[in-house]
Design a protein around this motif. Structure first.
Motif: not given
Length: 129
Positions: A82-96
């Motif tokens: 969640x922290x990474x996704x918020x930083x990137x502005x991406x949904x969790x699946x896209x961040x992963x």
């Protein structure tokens, strides 16, 4: 649309266009905004999560074995994703997916620079200041 509103998409596009040796430097600021801390922290989580052989392969073989988004997710806490996704502005699946796509090259590049050293289950690294 505000500037940086689609930062995640911009970041993903940037990663696809840069030399793989630059990927660790691009990932580090994102990782620092999470409890992961840095690339070594992410490598540590992957090793503990059961992917030590894969990380070793990335750092030493020149032909990195792929990792899936599901495998990356299994090595991280939901809070970290969640922290990474918020930083990137991406949904969790896209961040992963982004991590799965870039980690082999990032670890390879960082290991060759001496920023991440992998020895099977024992790792040391120069920590970012």
């Amino acid at each position: 649309m505000a500037v940086f509103e689609d930062f995640g998409g911009t970041f993903r596009g940037l990663l696809s266009q840069v030399d793989s040796r630059s990927i660790p430097q691009l990932l580090e600021p994102v990782l620092r905004k999470s409890s992961i801390g840095n690339l070594q922290g992410l490598v540590d989580r992957l090793e503990v999560g059961g992917f030590a052989d894969r990380v070793w392969n990335w750092a030493n073989s020149g032909q990195p074995a792929p990792i899936t988004a599901v495998e990356v997710k299994s090595a991280l806490k939901a809070e970290e994703v969640g922290q990474l996704s918020r930083t990137l502005g991406l949904p969790d699946d896209s961040t992963l997916s982004l991590l799965a796509d870039t980690l082999p090259a990032a670890v390879d590049a960082a290991a060759h620079k001496g920023d991440v050293v992998v020895h099977g289950n024992v790792m040391t690294a120069k920590r970012a200041l």
